[in-house]
Design a protein around this motif. Structure first.
Motif, PDB file in Angstrom:
ATOM      1  N   ARG A   1       0.824  -1.208   0.000  1.00 56.03           N
ATOM      2  CA  ARG A   1       0.000   0.000   0.000  1.00 56.03           C
ATOM      3  C   ARG A   1       0.861   1.262   0.000  1.00 56.03           C
ATOM      4  O   ARG A   1       0.349   2.367   0.111  1.00 56.03           O
ATOM      5  N   GLU A   2       2.169   1.056  -0.120  1.00 53.41           N
ATOM      6  CA  GLU A   2       3.094   2.183  -0.153  1.00 53.41           C
ATOM      7  C   GLU A   2       3.360   2.602  -1.594  1.00 53.41           C
ATOM      8  O   GLU A   2       3.218   1.793  -2.522  1.00 53.41           O
ATOM      9  N   PRO A   3       3.748   3.862  -1.832  1.00 54.61           N
ATOM     10  CA  PRO A   3       4.036   4.308  -3.196  1.00 54.61           C
ATOM     11  C   PRO A   3       5.171   3.501  -3.819  1.00 54.61           C
ATOM     12  O   PRO A   3       6.085   3.050  -3.127  1.00 54.61           O
ATOM     13  N   VAL A   4       5.108   3.308  -5.130  1.00 51.84           N
ATOM     14  CA  VAL A   4       6.180   2.630  -5.862  1.00 51.84           C
ATOM     15  C   VAL A   4       7.397   3.540  -5.890  1.00 51.84           C
ATOM     16  O   VAL A   4       7.315   4.704  -6.285  1.00 51.84           O
ATOM     17  N   ARG A   5       8.529   3.000  -5.452  1.00 47.50           N
ATOM     18  CA  ARG A   5       9.749   3.818  -5.364  1.00 47.50           C
ATOM     19  C   ARG A   5      10.760   3.487  -6.456  1.00 47.50           C
ATOM     20  O   ARG A   5      11.565   4.327  -6.832  1.00 47.50           O
ATOM     21  N   ASP A   6      10.763   2.247  -6.907  1.00 45.49           N
ATOM     22  CA  ASP A   6      11.723   1.866  -7.948  1.00 45.49           C
ATOM     23  C   ASP A   6      11.139   0.740  -8.788  1.00 45.49           C
ATOM     24  O   ASP A   6      10.041   0.238  -8.524  1.00 45.49           O
ATOM     25  N   GLU A   7      11.881   0.351  -9.808  1.00 44.91           N
ATOM     26  CA  GLU A   7      11.408  -0.646 -10.769  1.00 44.91           C
ATOM     27  C   GLU A   7      11.104  -1.987 -10.095  1.00 44.91           C
ATOM     28  O   GLU A   7      10.185  -2.700 -10.507  1.00 44.91           O
TER      29      GLU A   7
END
Length: 397
Positions: free
Chosen positions: A24-30
């Protein structure tokens, strides 16, 4: 309580029980995005658990029929699921060109054998696809493509080059436009499915100004493509030499996919950048930037509402065929605008390129990457021409 209200309650309960906090956390990397495929690996146990729960439920492709790996949800139910996933900021369990692009084309044009094999593999994340459309010299004028398939009775021999093939170096298969009749510009193209492990298929990454890129060149040198992969599983989708019909249908879904970036996370990422900037500099948050952020938020909400309206019209068979062009252009401009605001919110620190403090230059790299949105999937100029002629019905120049 209506059936839809009951479904919402059940969906909310299921999501709370099955979507891990990390998902549920924002996507930070690929690595935060799971694409599936032959060589796929999970970043962590939470990503694996979320994916497996959704596969079992049919929620990687919730609107697809159950026999093809979906949940068989109705259009209203699928909308409720999207709303409830957005409510808790749940990440998609599986990202896939097979879901966004090839899947709808197979559902519409595919044989039962193709659907049973490929749609189920897509839904379970067992196969990763890339798209072989653009060529050097054949972008917006796609029907000028030169990749050629020579008929050898029981197979095709394909030679040519594709370009801007997203993630081709990581894909298992490619859905590819191949000219099979040189005498007919439109009715001489075949939509083929090709295994990337076939001898003669190779890829070469293309680096962009952002410093990295998902794009590749794809080369096909004397590639032997069997005409059938099994009973009722032909290598081509639709009829031979009628692949342009499939291509046009799929392009609409590609443009919807690209336009989807326009709604995005609206203001959350921008607000976070503003807070980081204020905490490190001691500066008050810029009131002009606050006003621009509020205007963006209103426009992003309006865009999302427009998307829901178009989706409902498409499900009811009342959609204008040029609506994806309008959505693609609007989504492109909105996404570029969001990243411009993120750069402004971060101040001079957003210009850092390699610093760990900014996640390896992510704001600047992402901002530069959005410049390609107005080219890929059809240039903005082409989209505006289509809108002016087919929706506004303006006279041609």
């Amino acid at each position: 309580m209506s059936d839809l209200e009951q479904f919402r309650m059940e969906t909310r309960k299921w999501l709370e029980a099955n979507c891990p906090a990390e998902m549920r956390e924002p996507v930070r990397d690929e690595e935060d995005v799971y694409w599936g495929g032959r060589n796929a690996s999970f970043k962590n146990d939470a990503q694996k658990a979320w994916f497996e729960a959704c596969v079992e439920k049919g929620y990687t492709v919730p609107a697809w029929p159950k026999e093809y790996g979906g949940a068989g949800l109705s259009a209203p139910e699928a909308k409720v699921l999207r709303e409830e996933m957005a409510r808790i900021d749940a990440r998609p369990p599986l990202s896939s060109f097979g879901i966004w692009m090839l899947g709808p084309a197979l559902l519409h044009f595919g044989t039962e054998g193709q659907k049973q094999r490929f749609l189920n593999e897509i839904a379970r994340g067992e196969i990763r696809w890339c798209q072989g459309y653009s060529e050097p010299g054949s972008g917006s004028d796609l029907v000028s493509l030169q990749t050629y398939g020579e008929d050898k009775c029981d197979h095709w021999v394909v030679n040519g080059q594709k370009v801007w093939t997203s993630y081709a170096d990581q894909a298992d298969w490619i859905f590819c436009l191949v000219r099979t009749d040189k005498a007919n510009k439109y009715q001489g193209i075949t939509f083929m499915l090709i295994d990337m492990a076939t001898k003669g298929v190779s890829t070469k990454p293309i680096k962009l100004i952002s410093g990295n890129s998902p794009f590749c060149e794809t080369f096909l040198e004397d590639v032997a493509v069997p005409k059938s992969y099994g009973e009722d599983i032909p290598a081509q989708v639709g009829e031979v030499n009628r692949g342009w019909d499939v291509a046009k249908y799929l392009l609409g879904h590609e443009r919807e996919m690209i336009s989807g970036a326009g709604g995005g996370d609206r203001t959350a990422a921008i607000g976070a950048a503003m807070k980081r900037h204020a905490a490190k500099t001691g500066d008050d948050l810029d009131p002009v930037l606050r006003a621009e952020l509020a205007m963006f938020d209103v426009d992003a909400l309006a865009y999302s509402a427009m998307g829901e309206k178009f989706l409902d019209e498409a499900k009811a068979g009342r959609a204008h065929p040029a609506q994806p062009n309008m959505m693609k252009y609007a989504g492109t401009e909105l996404n570029k605008r969001r990243h411009e605001l993120m750069m402004a919110a971060g101040g001079s620190r957003s210009l850092e390129w390699e610093s760990e403090d900014t996640g390896g230059g992510k704001p600047a790299r992402s901002w530069l990457r959005t410049k390609a949105n107005s080219i890929e999937g059809g240039t903005s100029e082409v989209m505006l021409n289509v809108v002016s002629k087919r929706i506004l019905e303006l006279p041609g120049g």
